[in-house]
Design a protein around this motif. Structure first.
Motif, short mmCIF file in Angstrom:
data_model
loop_
_atom_site.label_atom_id
_atom_site.label_comp_id
_atom_site.label_asym_id
_atom_site.label_seq_id
_atom_site.Cartn_x
_atom_site.Cartn_y
_atom_site.Cartn_z
N UNK A 247 0.93 -1.07 -0.11
CA UNK A 247 0.22 -0.20 -0.02
C UNK A 247 0.89 1.43 0.08
N UNK A 248 0.54 2.16 -0.66
CA UNK A 248 1.66 3.43 -0.95
C UNK A 248 0.67 4.64 -1.41
N UNK A 249 1.33 5.88 -1.41
CA UNK A 249 0.54 7.02 -1.79
C UNK A 249 1.01 7.28 -3.13
N UNK A 250 -0.10 7.95 -3.84
CA UNK A 250 0.32 8.23 -5.16
C UNK A 250 -0.08 9.90 -5.19
N UNK A 251 0.07 10.49 -6.45
CA UNK A 251 -0.15 11.91 -6.41
C UNK A 251 -0.67 12.53 -7.78
N UNK A 252 -1.76 13.32 -7.53
CA UNK A 252 -2.28 14.16 -8.92
C UNK A 252 -1.93 15.40 -8.51
N UNK A 253 -1.91 16.28 -9.47
CA UNK A 253 -1.52 17.76 -9.47
C UNK A 253 -2.05 18.68 -10.37
N UNK A 254 -2.68 19.81 -10.14
CA UNK A 254 -3.48 20.58 -11.07
C UNK A 254 -3.12 22.23 -10.52
N UNK A 255 -3.14 23.15 -11.37
CA UNK A 255 -3.22 24.47 -11.13
C UNK A 255 -4.57 24.83 -10.50
N UNK A 256 -4.27 25.72 -9.19
CA UNK A 256 -5.60 26.18 -8.81
C UNK A 256 -6.35 27.00 -9.65
N UNK A 257 -6.18 27.44 -10.79
CA UNK A 257 -6.94 28.15 -11.62
C UNK A 257 -7.29 27.33 -12.73
N UNK A 259 -9.61 24.14 -14.35
CA UNK A 259 -10.79 23.41 -14.42
C UNK A 259 -10.77 22.09 -13.62
N UNK A 260 -10.87 21.92 -12.46
CA UNK A 260 -10.68 20.61 -11.58
C UNK A 260 -11.53 19.66 -12.01
N UNK A 261 -12.49 19.58 -12.80
CA UNK A 261 -13.41 18.56 -13.22
C UNK A 261 -12.91 18.09 -14.52
N UNK A 262 -11.90 18.69 -15.03
CA UNK A 262 -11.47 18.18 -16.26
C UNK A 262 -10.19 17.42 -16.00
N UNK A 263 -10.38 15.99 -16.31
CA UNK A 263 -9.05 15.06 -16.23
C UNK A 263 -7.94 15.76 -16.80
N UNK A 264 -8.09 16.43 -17.87
CA UNK A 264 -6.89 16.88 -18.50
C UNK A 264 -6.21 17.95 -17.45
N UNK A 265 -6.94 18.50 -16.61
CA UNK A 265 -6.14 19.60 -15.62
C UNK A 265 -5.11 18.95 -14.83
N UNK A 266 -5.20 17.56 -14.60
CA UNK A 266 -4.54 16.91 -13.64
C UNK A 266 -3.12 16.05 -14.03
N UNK A 267 -1.97 16.13 -13.63
CA UNK A 267 -1.01 15.37 -13.75
C UNK A 267 -0.63 14.48 -12.87
N UNK A 268 -0.35 13.12 -13.04
CA UNK A 268 -0.24 11.96 -12.31
C UNK A 268 1.13 11.82 -12.14
N UNK A 269 1.75 11.44 -10.77
CA UNK A 269 3.07 11.11 -10.79
C UNK A 269 2.95 9.65 -10.99
N UNK A 270 4.42 9.38 -11.75
CA UNK A 270 4.57 7.99 -12.15
C UNK A 270 5.03 6.95 -11.08
N UNK A 271 5.39 7.49 -9.88
CA UNK A 271 5.92 6.63 -8.98
C UNK A 271 5.24 6.88 -7.71
N UNK A 272 5.25 6.31 -6.64
CA UNK A 272 4.60 6.62 -5.36
C UNK A 272 5.31 7.82 -4.62
N UNK A 273 4.66 8.71 -3.95
CA UNK A 273 5.08 9.57 -3.38
C UNK A 273 5.49 9.58 -1.79
#
Length: 350
Positions: A247-257, A259-273
């Motif tokens: 079990x591990x922690x992953x991460x998505x990130x987006x700019x505060x400005x 559209x947080x409901x657009x999946x394309x706004x989010x970038x996913x880390x390729x490795x656990x954080x």
């Protein structure tokens, strides 16, 4: 005669020696400075921890399975001394009668809200999210009003719900199945019009278990938690089956400005954080929460872990915490899970 005198003298000396008190033993010398420090765990038998801070107190919840309890403490490192207050018990039957999981406490627009997952008499496929409301300034007091099920879009299996207030808008994220037939768990998100009413007509899937480290046991993305820093929104989630040590922690990130409901706004880390495990009494690390000290100078990660390998998803999971910092790019740097025997400096203000 000489032998007699020798024996008599020996007896006198032995008696005199017996009358002398034993010297006080010298305490062992230790090189560990424990002043102002603590050791994990904070609580045993306490999976899925959640913490929030308001008006000088930390409020902590975790999964019990059969009720909702709140711990109130002025010092997180002394959480073990706090007595929990049971604020809600489920009905004996019905859609929220069993398997009360991963409660979270949020303060929104002058009221407290608890979000929790529950099912109908142990039928896991019926797991849904529910909401309670309290107008009291102190969530361990006052009356909790049942606002019922949070009617998420598509009304599918849902657990591990969390809330984000950003740019004047409320968002809700949770872990769900694509259908009610099981399978992989995904992270979904929707917009709320108020803390117990969903505005979105469709759920937006932000993340799926894509990488091998998210598929140990089976594919899992769950336990989403938001973390806002500068101009970034981070969504930290737990990956892989909690019954494994991986079990591990992953991460998505987006700019505060964005559209947080657009999946394309989010970038996913390729490795656990964070994780998957650090050994030394830290197996299966995950399902996290965050807090900042009252002076705003320290950031802390709260999570659960098992003390030994192979302990799985049960009540061996205990609450741990450790400070974290920020990388040059503004993302969180959680480091490695602290060994269970390590002495850690108490949070600022304690």
């Amino acid at each position: 005669m000489k032998n007699y005198l020798f024996i008599l003298l020996a007896l006198v000396i032995a008696c005199q020696s017996a009358d002398k008190p034993n010297p006080t033993p010298t305490p062992p010398v230790t090189s560990v400075d424990t002043v102002g420090k603590f050791q994990n765990p904070l609580l045993t038998a306490a999976p899925d921890p959640w913490v929030t801070y308001k008006d000088g107190f930390y409020y902590v919840m975790h999964t019990t399975g059969n009720d909702l309890r709140i711990y109130k403490t002025a010092a997180m490192s002394r959480l073990g001394s706090a007595r929990p207050v049971t604020v809600w018990t489920p009905p004996t039957t019905g859609p929220n009668s069993r398997d009360i999981w991963a409660p979270e406490l949020h303060f929104v627009n002058g009221k407290w809200y608890i979000y929790y997952a529950a099912d109908n008499n142990g039928n896991d496929a019926t797991h849904r999210m529910f909401v309670l409301e309290n107008e009291s300034a102190d969530p361990t007091q006052g009356t909790w009003v049942d606002r019922g099920q949070l009617n998420l879009p598509e009304n599918r299996w849902a657990i591990d719900g969390t809330l984000l207030q950003q740019n004047g808008q409320l968002y809700f994220a949770w872990s769900g199945w694509q259908t009610d037939q099981g399978g992989s768990q995904h992270i979904y998100m929707a917009k709320l019009s108020n803390p117990y009413t969903v505005e979105s007509t469709a759920r937006i899937r932000l993340s799926s278990p894509d990488y091998a480290w998210e598929k140990n046991g089976f594919g899992v993305n769950e336990g989403p938690e938001f973390l806002v820093h500068n101009n970034k929104v981070f969504l930290i989630y737990s990956a892989s089956f909690c019954g494994t040590d991986l079990y591990a922690l992953g991460q998505l990130s987006a700019d505060t400005s964005a559209d947080l409901l657009n999946p394309a706004s989010w970038t996913k880390s390729a490795t656990p954080v964070f994780g998957p495990n650090g050994g030394n009494g830290t197996f299966g690390v995950g399902h996290n929460s965050f807090f900042t000290t009252p002076d705003g100078k320290e950031n802390w990660l709260v999570y659960h872990a098992n003390a030994a390998s192979g302990q799985g998803c049960g009540n061996n999971r205990s609450i741990r915490m450790q400070p974290f910092t920020w990388k040059a790019d503004g993302s969180p740097d959680f480091g490695s899970a602290a060994p269970i025997a390590q002495w850690i400096k108490r949070p600022g203000g304690e």
